[in-house]
Design a protein around this motif. Structure first.
Motif, PDB file in Angstrom:
ATOM      1  N   GLU A  93      -6.368  -4.141  -0.697  1.00 46.53           N
ATOM      2  CA  GLU A  93      -6.317  -4.597   0.687  1.00 46.53           C
ATOM      3  C   GLU A  93      -4.959  -5.194   1.035  1.00 46.53           C
ATOM      4  OE1 GLU A  93     -10.449  -4.167  -0.612  1.00 46.53           O
ATOM      5  OE2 GLU A  93      -8.695  -5.126  -1.496  1.00 46.53           O
ATOM      6  N   MET A  94      -4.341  -5.858   0.062  1.00 46.40           N
ATOM      7  CA  MET A  94      -3.034  -6.466   0.307  1.00 46.40           C
ATOM      8  C   MET A  94      -1.975  -5.390   0.562  1.00 46.40           C
ATOM      9  SD  MET A  94      -0.834  -8.851  -2.251  1.00 46.40           S
ATOM     10  CE  MET A  94       0.710  -9.599  -1.732  1.00 46.40           C
ATOM     11  N   PHE A  95      -2.019  -4.324  -0.220  1.00 49.45           N
ATOM     12  CA  PHE A  95      -1.029  -3.259  -0.081  1.00 49.45           C
ATOM     13  C   PHE A  95      -1.064  -2.679   1.336  1.00 49.45           C
ATOM     14  CE2 PHE A  95       0.555   1.055  -0.294  1.00 49.45           C
ATOM     15  CZ  PHE A  95       1.675   0.946  -1.113  1.00 49.45           C
ATOM     16  N   SER A  96      -2.255  -2.382   1.828  1.00 53.84           N
ATOM     17  CA  SER A  96      -2.388  -1.801   3.162  1.00 53.84           C
ATOM     18  C   SER A  96      -2.030  -2.811   4.247  1.00 53.84           C
ATOM     19  CB  SER A  96      -3.815  -1.295   3.366  1.00 53.84           C
ATOM     20  OG  SER A  96      -4.113  -0.263   2.460  1.00 53.84           O
ATOM     21  N   THR A  97      -2.381  -4.066   4.028  1.00 54.39           N
ATOM     22  CA  THR A  97      -2.072  -5.107   5.006  1.00 54.39           C
ATOM     23  C   THR A  97      -0.568  -5.260   5.187  1.00 54.39           C
ATOM     24  OG1 THR A  97      -4.114  -6.321   4.549  1.00 54.39           O
ATOM     25  CG2 THR A  97      -2.317  -7.571   5.518  1.00 54.39           C
ATOM     26  N   PHE A  98       0.184  -5.187   4.092  1.00 51.52           N
ATOM     27  CA  PHE A  98       1.640  -5.320   4.191  1.00 51.52           C
ATOM     28  C   PHE A  98       2.254  -4.123   4.912  1.00 51.52           C
ATOM     29  CE2 PHE A  98       1.463  -9.046   1.739  1.00 51.52           C
ATOM     30  CZ  PHE A  98       2.728  -9.620   1.701  1.00 51.52           C
ATOM     31  N   LEU A  99       1.712  -2.921   4.705  1.00 52.43           N
ATOM     32  CA  LEU A  99       2.221  -1.763   5.448  1.00 52.43           C
ATOM     33  C   LEU A  99       1.945  -1.926   6.936  1.00 52.43           C
ATOM     34  CD1 LEU A  99       1.462   1.396   3.264  1.00 52.43           C
ATOM     35  CD2 LEU A  99       3.692   0.478   3.911  1.00 52.43           C
ATOM     36  N   ASN A 100       0.772  -2.451   7.269  1.00 47.66           N
ATOM     37  CA  ASN A 100       0.461  -2.714   8.674  1.00 47.66           C
ATOM     38  C   ASN A 100       1.415  -3.764   9.240  1.00 47.66           C
ATOM     39  OD1 ASN A 100      -0.961  -4.852  10.533  1.00 47.66           O
ATOM     40  ND2 ASN A 100      -1.929  -2.895  11.025  1.00 47.66           N
ATOM     41  N   GLY A 101       1.704  -4.803   8.449  1.00 42.52           N
ATOM     42  CA  GLY A 101       2.600  -5.852   8.910  1.00 42.52           C
ATOM     43  C   GLY A 101       3.980  -5.322   9.242  1.00 42.52           C
ATOM     44  N   ALA A 102       4.380  -4.253   8.548  1.00 43.52           N
ATOM     45  CA  ALA A 102       5.667  -3.626   8.827  1.00 43.52           C
ATOM     46  C   ALA A 102       5.552  -2.587   9.945  1.00 43.52           C
ATOM     47  CB  ALA A 102       6.207  -2.958   7.560  1.00 43.52           C
ATOM     48  N   GLY A 103       4.331  -2.406  10.471  1.00 41.78           N
ATOM     49  CA  GLY A 103       4.113  -1.430  11.538  1.00 41.78           C
ATOM     50  C   GLY A 103       4.118  -0.001  11.055  1.00 41.78           C
ATOM     51  N   CYS A 104       3.805   0.212   9.779  1.00 44.32           N
ATOM     52  CA  CYS A 104       4.013   1.540   9.166  1.00 44.32           C
ATOM     53  C   CYS A 104       2.750   2.174   8.605  1.00 44.32           C
ATOM     54  CB  CYS A 104       5.050   1.425   8.046  1.00 44.32           C
ATOM     55  SG  CYS A 104       6.674   0.897   8.603  1.00 44.32           S
ATOM     56  N   GLU A 105       1.588   1.828   9.113  1.00 42.68           N
ATOM     57  CA  GLU A 105       0.377   2.372   8.509  1.00 42.68           C
ATOM     58  C   GLU A 105       0.070   3.810   8.946  1.00 42.68           C
ATOM     59  OE1 GLU A 105      -1.220   0.612  12.374  1.00 42.68           O
ATOM     60  OE2 GLU A 105       0.337   0.090  10.913  1.00 42.68           O
ATOM     61  N   LYS A 106       0.483   4.210  10.139  1.00 44.97           N
ATOM     62  CA  LYS A 106       0.036   5.483  10.712  1.00 44.97           C
ATOM     63  C   LYS A 106       0.351   6.709   9.848  1.00 44.97           C
ATOM     64  CE  LYS A 106      -0.025   8.274  14.921  1.00 44.97           C
ATOM     65  NZ  LYS A 106       0.126   9.538  14.183  1.00 44.97           N
ATOM     66  N   PRO A 107       1.571   6.872   9.317  1.00 47.51           N
ATOM     67  CA  PRO A 107       1.840   8.084   8.525  1.00 47.51           C
ATOM     68  C   PRO A 107       0.900   8.241   7.338  1.00 47.51           C
ATOM     69  CG  PRO A 107       3.883   6.915   9.010  1.00 47.51           C
ATOM     70  CD  PRO A 107       2.769   6.034   9.434  1.00 47.51           C
ATOM     71  N   PHE A 108       0.424   7.134   6.805  1.00 46.32           N
ATOM     72  CA  PHE A 108      -0.406   7.196   5.610  1.00 46.32           C
ATOM     73  C   PHE A 108      -1.881   7.400   5.965  1.00 46.32           C
ATOM     74  CE2 PHE A 108       3.410   4.663   5.029  1.00 46.32           C
ATOM     75  CZ  PHE A 108       4.083   5.527   4.178  1.00 46.32           C
ATOM     76  N   VAL A 109      -2.273   6.902   7.126  1.00 51.34           N
ATOM     77  CA  VAL A 109      -3.589   7.252   7.657  1.00 51.34           C
ATOM     78  C   VAL A 109      -3.637   8.761   7.900  1.00 51.34           C
ATOM     79  CG1 VAL A 109      -5.124   7.046   9.656  1.00 51.34           C
ATOM     80  CG2 VAL A 109      -4.037   5.002   8.718  1.00 51.34           C
TER      81      VAL A 109
END
Length: 426
Positions: A93-109
């Protein structure tokens, strides 16, 4: 294009072209933000929570810088045994949360869904699978998870172990809560010790492990001591710090940093001003990035979170002298294990302990356990006269959340709590 949008675009391009360079980029971004955060800390955060934010950043940076000595774990996995082998854990959960914090989750979704992962799958885990498929996920040395409390664990960790070519170690937690279940899980921890001895070529130092579990139990004791203060004092913080605290109370429990945080937090509460606002008990993860929720609860003395169940689930007393039984007991008797009524009752007790004005149950996208139990939990808590809001949203994927809907619902709930106080006033 904003800074986060630009970073996301660059990271997506580099991940497709050169994943190693993409990992270096995100590591540099985290390191830069960590340095900035340490030099210019959030003014609204109390000292303990500034320390907490800095330590959380160190955990994530270590995973990128030293993946060979890092274990990828599920949030509820007790990690004292890993510490005894000098293995640093980082939770899913931490790994994904940090990607979201950087605004970068979409490419991996998008990458996960392109690989066949269902749109309705938990977003935390979907981002992880996408990061593994695109090779942004570091080549972590160990993959360890429990069955508690998420169905997605059973797919995600197996998938990631396959992508990285690592042997997965799985800890099965029985549904029943009794001494037989504890003995069964404790034996699995003994097997994990043997597994780590084989993997590392080192022999477990039992004296060191006992010292770590002793520190773990002392951390929990101090966190328990903060409970009475939470009903009368206000320590400034934000939604992000609630997530950091969950990290400290699980993945980092047993470390010196976790103990130091607990001690700092208790002292902050003892020195804090009187709490004259509305106290909220929050259940589950939270959309720390979403403006309506941030506006409602961040740094506000009039309306704030007093406790979160992703942290206080471990604030129970067990004997740490037998480390394997101690770690097993925490899993078996965790309120997230077993029937939903256990979790509801545990949170209801916490709401009374901190004299909460209300409870918010966050139904994160794809979390079948929480969403399925939400009506039962709401009814049980409200039976004690405590208002409970079921708030639907997504903890890490912006595309599954509606600011307008969340703003309306949380605004109405806060207004209702204020109206109740006025009606109760003499």
């Amino acid at each position: 294009m904003g800074a986060k949008d630009l970073l996301c675009s660059i990271l997506e391009h580099e991940t497709k072209k050169n994943p190693a360079r993409a990992r270096k980029l995100i590591t540099a971004v985290y390191a830069g933000f960590g340095a900035y955060q340490k030099r210019f800390p959030e003014k609204g955060r109390a000292g303990s929570r500034r320390y907490l934010a800095n330590e959380a950043m160190k955990v994530m940076l270590n995973a990128y810088r030293h993946p060979e000595s890092t274990a990828f774990v599920s949030i509820f996995t007790p990690c004292e045994l890993l510490q005894a082998f000098d293995i640093s854990p980082v939770c899913a959960e931490m790994f994904s949360t940090f990607l979201n914090g950087a605004g970068c989750e979409k490419p991996f979704v998008d990458a996960a869904e392109a690989a066949g992962v269902a749109e309705t799958f938990c977003s935390y885990h979907k981002i992880l699978i996408g990061a593994a498929k695109t090779h942004l996920l570091p080549d972590l040395g160990y993959i360890i998870n429990t069955s508690l409390a998420c169905d997605a664990n059973n797919l995600t960790f197996r998938e990631i172990a396959g992508e990285l070519g690592r042997e997965q170690f799985y800890i099965d937690v029985p549904y029943a809560k009794d001494e037989y279940a504890v003995a069964y899980v404790a034996e699995q921890f003994r097997h994990l010790a043997s597994f780590l001895e084989k993997q590392t070529g080192r022999t477990l130092d039992m004296a060191r492990l006992k010292a770590i579990t002793g520190r773990s139990a002392e951390t929990i004791r101090i966190m328990q001591a903060t409970i009475p203060w939470r009903r009368t004092r206000w320590v400034s913080g934000d939604l992000t710090c609630e997530l950091y605290e969950a990290l400290m109370m699980h993945t980092c429990l047993g470390t010196e940093a976790s103990l130091h945080y607990a001690d700092m937090l208790l002292r902050d509460y003892q020195a804090a001003p009187a709490d004259t606002g509305k106290r909220i008990v929050w259940m589950h993860s939270n959309p720390f990035w979403q403006k309506p929720v941030m506006d409602a609860l961040n740094y506000r003395p009039d309306m704030h979170i007093a406790a979160t169940d992703m942290s206080y689930d471990v604030w129970q007393t067990f004997d740490p002298s037998d480390p394997f039984t101690y770690m097993a007991s925490r899993l078996v008797y965790d309120p997230f294990n077993g029937p939903a009524a256990d979790r509801m009752n545990f949170s209801r007790k916490m709401a009374h302990a901190v004299d909460a004005d209300g409870v918010i149950l966050f139904c994160h996208w794809g979390c079948k356990e929480t969403c399925g139990a939400s009506t039962l939990i709401k009814k049980g808590i409200e039976a004690d006269g405590i208002p409970c809001l079921i708030l639907n949203g997504d903890g890490v994927d912006r595309h599954n959340a509606s600011d307008g809907q969340v703003s309306t619902r949380i605004g109405a709930f806060m207004e209702m709590l204020s109206d109740r106080s006025e009606e109760a006033a003499p």
